[in-house]
Motif scaffolding. Structure first.
Motif, PDB file in Angstrom:
ATOM      1  N   LEU A  81       9.501  -2.175   4.500  1.00 34.38           N
ATOM      2  CA  LEU A  81       9.026  -0.803   4.426  1.00 34.38           C
ATOM      3  C   LEU A  81       9.823  -0.134   3.309  1.00 34.38           C
ATOM      4  O   LEU A  81      11.050  -0.178   3.309  1.00 34.38           O
ATOM      5  CB  LEU A  81       9.249  -0.037   5.730  1.00 34.38           C
ATOM      6  N   ILE A  82       9.100   0.462   2.363  1.00 35.12           N
ATOM      7  CA  ILE A  82       9.781   1.188   1.286  1.00 35.12           C
ATOM      8  C   ILE A  82       9.610   2.680   1.549  1.00 35.12           C
ATOM      9  O   ILE A  82       8.479   3.152   1.717  1.00 35.12           O
ATOM     10  CB  ILE A  82       9.190   0.833  -0.101  1.00 35.12           C
ATOM     11  N   VAL A  83      10.723   3.385   1.613  1.00 32.89           N
ATOM     12  CA  VAL A  83      10.673   4.851   1.715  1.00 32.89           C
ATOM     13  C   VAL A  83      11.002   5.375   0.326  1.00 32.89           C
ATOM     14  O   VAL A  83      12.115   5.185  -0.184  1.00 32.89           O
ATOM     15  CB  VAL A  83      11.696   5.374   2.747  1.00 32.89           C
ATOM     16  N   TYR A  84      10.018   6.025  -0.274  1.00 31.58           N
ATOM     17  CA  TYR A  84      10.193   6.457  -1.658  1.00 31.58           C
ATOM     18  C   TYR A  84      10.007   7.968  -1.737  1.00 31.58           C
ATOM     19  O   TYR A  84       8.888   8.433  -1.661  1.00 31.58           O
ATOM     20  CB  TYR A  84       9.192   5.740  -2.564  1.00 31.58           C
ATOM     21  N   GLN A  85      11.061   8.819  -1.691  1.00 37.26           N
ATOM     22  CA  GLN A  85      12.415   8.439  -1.983  1.00 37.26           C
ATOM     23  C   GLN A  85      13.268   8.733  -0.745  1.00 37.26           C
ATOM     24  O   GLN A  85      13.168   9.811  -0.151  1.00 37.26           O
ATOM     25  CB  GLN A  85      12.933   9.231  -3.177  1.00 37.26           C
ATOM     26  N   GLU A  86      14.148   7.770  -0.437  1.00 42.29           N
ATOM     27  CA  GLU A  86      14.999   7.850   0.747  1.00 42.29           C
ATOM     28  C   GLU A  86      15.882   9.094   0.722  1.00 42.29           C
ATOM     29  O   GLU A  86      16.153   9.695   1.766  1.00 42.29           O
ATOM     30  CB  GLU A  86      15.850   6.567   0.817  1.00 42.29           C
ATOM     31  N   TYR A  87      16.309   9.492  -0.475  1.00 41.11           N
ATOM     32  CA  TYR A  87      17.159  10.689  -0.589  1.00 41.11           C
ATOM     33  C   TYR A  87      16.499  11.888   0.094  1.00 41.11           C
ATOM     34  O   TYR A  87      17.139  12.654   0.808  1.00 41.11           O
ATOM     35  CB  TYR A  87      17.428  10.995  -2.075  1.00 41.11           C
ATOM     36  N   TYR A  88      15.211  12.045  -0.133  1.00 42.70           N
ATOM     37  CA  TYR A  88      14.503  13.197   0.437  1.00 42.70           C
ATOM     38  C   TYR A  88      14.389  13.088   1.957  1.00 42.70           C
ATOM     39  O   TYR A  88      14.428  14.092   2.659  1.00 42.70           O
ATOM     40  CB  TYR A  88      13.107  13.335  -0.165  1.00 42.70           C
ATOM     41  N   LEU A 127       4.513   1.371   1.589  1.00 42.10           N
ATOM     42  CA  LEU A 127       5.382   2.338   0.906  1.00 42.10           C
ATOM     43  C   LEU A 127       5.009   3.734   1.390  1.00 42.10           C
ATOM     44  O   LEU A 127       3.844   4.133   1.305  1.00 42.10           O
ATOM     45  CB  LEU A 127       5.232   2.236  -0.613  1.00 42.10           C
ATOM     46  N   VAL A 128       6.003   4.437   1.919  1.00 35.18           N
ATOM     47  CA  VAL A 128       5.792   5.805   2.417  1.00 35.18           C
ATOM     48  C   VAL A 128       6.391   6.787   1.404  1.00 35.18           C
ATOM     49  O   VAL A 128       7.571   6.696   1.067  1.00 35.18           O
ATOM     50  CB  VAL A 128       6.463   5.962   3.803  1.00 35.18           C
ATOM     51  N   VAL A 181       0.878  -1.184   0.000  1.00 32.47           N
ATOM     52  CA  VAL A 181       0.000   0.000   0.000  1.00 32.47           C
ATOM     53  C   VAL A 181       0.901   1.216   0.000  1.00 32.47           C
ATOM     54  O   VAL A 181       1.927   1.221   0.692  1.00 32.47           O
ATOM     55  CB  VAL A 181      -0.875   0.031   1.274  1.00 32.47           C
ATOM     56  N   GLU A 182       0.539   2.239  -0.769  1.00 29.75           N
ATOM     57  CA  GLU A 182       1.330   3.476  -0.651  1.00 29.75           C
ATOM     58  C   GLU A 182       0.498   4.577  -0.023  1.00 29.75           C
ATOM     59  O   GLU A 182      -0.698   4.677  -0.260  1.00 29.75           O
ATOM     60  CB  GLU A 182       1.930   3.912  -1.990  1.00 29.75           C
ATOM     61  N   THR A 183       1.171   5.377   0.808  1.00 33.63           N
ATOM     62  CA  THR A 183       0.452   6.431   1.518  1.00 33.63           C
ATOM     63  C   THR A 183       1.248   7.724   1.545  1.00 33.63           C
ATOM     64  O   THR A 183       2.482   7.709   1.511  1.00 33.63           O
ATOM     65  CB  THR A 183       0.124   6.006   2.964  1.00 33.63           C
ATOM     66  N   ASN A 184       0.492   8.845   1.636  1.00 34.97           N
ATOM     67  CA  ASN A 184       1.155  10.150   1.766  1.00 34.97           C
ATOM     68  C   ASN A 184       1.299  10.552   3.239  1.00 34.97           C
ATOM     69  O   ASN A 184       1.826  11.618   3.539  1.00 34.97           O
ATOM     70  CB  ASN A 184       0.423  11.225   0.967  1.00 34.97           C
ATOM     71  N   GLY A 194       6.625   2.169  10.798  1.00 36.51           N
ATOM     72  CA  GLY A 194       6.631   1.251   9.647  1.00 36.51           C
ATOM     73  C   GLY A 194       7.802   0.296   9.686  1.00 36.51           C
ATOM     74  O   GLY A 194       7.669  -0.900   9.424  1.00 36.51           O
ATOM     75  N   TYR A 195       8.995   0.799  10.034  1.00 34.46           N
ATOM     76  CA  TYR A 195      10.164  -0.087  10.120  1.00 34.46           C
ATOM     77  C   TYR A 195       9.977  -1.122  11.220  1.00 34.46           C
ATOM     78  O   TYR A 195      10.357  -2.285  11.068  1.00 34.46           O
ATOM     79  CB  TYR A 195      11.441   0.720  10.379  1.00 34.46           C
TER      80      TYR A 195
END
Ligand code: SF4
Length: 339
Positions: free
Chosen positions: A163-170, A132-133, A103-106, A155-156
């Motif tokens: 847990l996917i952090v999209y995008q980790e760079y940010y 997915l965050v 699931v992706e969420t804002n 989440g972790y």
């Protein structure tokens, strides 16, 4: 070619509704609070998931592992706006044994630690494989970063490596910038290191072509001629089914290859005589441009275009605004919510 044959999808997303709490400048599907809710019904969901369960393949790391472009994901809009439906969706996916579900969420809803923990745990118990965050400066205009951090932290602990952090760079950049709240994009541009654009994935399509085109170089129409979208329209990964049953190819918001209700018919081939826009796109973007100019009085933008998708979407939007009716240009609200 009389028919366009598309393969059955190996990975897919289900748009439960285009309604969102935000109108992010980079949204490929033009989601916003202005859309009608029009949530998919649970019956409709079950029909779609039962069909997709025959075609979706698991991650190469196993059926309970995930990746952005594998498995099945539930999205929007913002799926947590309708938590009951989202819960049902996860249960149905598990009932049909769909692999690699996320699931992706804002994270707009992540105001309270207990609520986040309860919902993540509940969804995991229903069979959800991954969360997915979303983290980016466009969402940061709407969602305080402290909510995103709360979701990542819990989440972790709940989903561990899934847990996917999209995008980790940010995430790293926002932490370095000591951001806690929301931040207007113009402020972000002033404060961020100027090299930030080197490290991100920002596709020049969807709302980006209008709201973020200052970040890109522009070219005249002829720069994009002699390009076909055959591969984008026929790819078998990361397609979407929306709440109206539209089969949306790739990242091409506002294009419907047909209705998922006619699942077998869809994969027997799309009759190109009945879908002139698709026919034009798989031939040459110049053909779409010619339709726009000759039949709908489309005028080239003197400022230029950032990508072939910019040209494509601008012509499609113009056609809709001029009253053009094509079965493949759906949903109409996509075009109304772009700018
Ligand atoms: S040009 Fe249009 S059809 Fe082709 S990839 Fe871009 S949005 Fe999709």
């Amino acid at each position: 070619m009389d028919k366009l044959l598309i393969p059955k999808p190996k990975s897919a997303g289900i748009i439960l509704s285009y309604k969102c709490t935000s109108s992010c400048r980079h949204c490929m599907y033009a989601s916003s609070p202005h859309w009608q809710g029009d949530w998919m019904s649970s019956n409709q969901l079950e029909q779609i998931i039962s069909k997709l369960s025959e075609t979706i393949i698991p991650s190469i790391f196993g059926s309970r592992n995930v990746g952005v472009n594998v498995g099945l994901h539930f999205t929007g809009g913002e799926p947590f706006l309708n938590y009951n439906l989202l819960s049902n969706a996860v249960k149905i996916a598990r009932k049909y044994g769909v692999p690699s579900v996320f699931v992706e969420t804002n994270c707009f809803w992540c105001t309270d630690e207990n609520v986040v923990r309860e919902r993540f745990t509940e969804l995991k118990n229903f069979g959800l494989d991954c969360m997915l965050v979303s983290v980016n400066p466009f969402l940061l205009e709407y969602v305080p970063f402290e909510r995103t951090e709360r979701a990542i932290d819990i989440g972790y602990r709940t989903f561990i490596q899934n847990l996917i952090v999209y995008q980790e760079y940010y995430r790293i950049l926002f932490k370095k910038m000591n951001i806690k709240s929301t931040l207007p994009f113009e402020e972000f541009l002033k404060k961020a290191e100027p090299t930030w654009t080197h490290y991100i994935e920002l596709l020049p399509m969807g709302r980006t072509v209008y709201k973020l085109n200052m970040l890109f170089k522009k070219y005249p129409t002829k720069y994009f001629f002699n390009q076909s979208c055959y591969h984008e329209l026929t790819r078998d990964w990361h397609i979407h089914i929306d709440n109206y049953g539209n089969y949306v190819p790739g990242y091409c918001g506002g294009i419907s290859l047909g209705s998922i209700k006619d699942f077998e018919k869809l994969f027997n081939g799309i009759i190109l005589d009945e879908h002139p826009i698709i026919n034009a796109l798989i031939t040459d973007i110049k053909t779409l441009y010619n339709i726009g100019v000759k039949d709908f009085d489309y005028k080239e933008d003197a400022e230029g275009y950032i990508s072939k998708c910019h040209l494509c979407i601008d012509i499609r939007k113009h056609i809709i605004e001029k009253g053009g009716k094509f079965p493949e240009l759906k949903p109409i609200e996509f075009y109304e919510n772009l700018t």
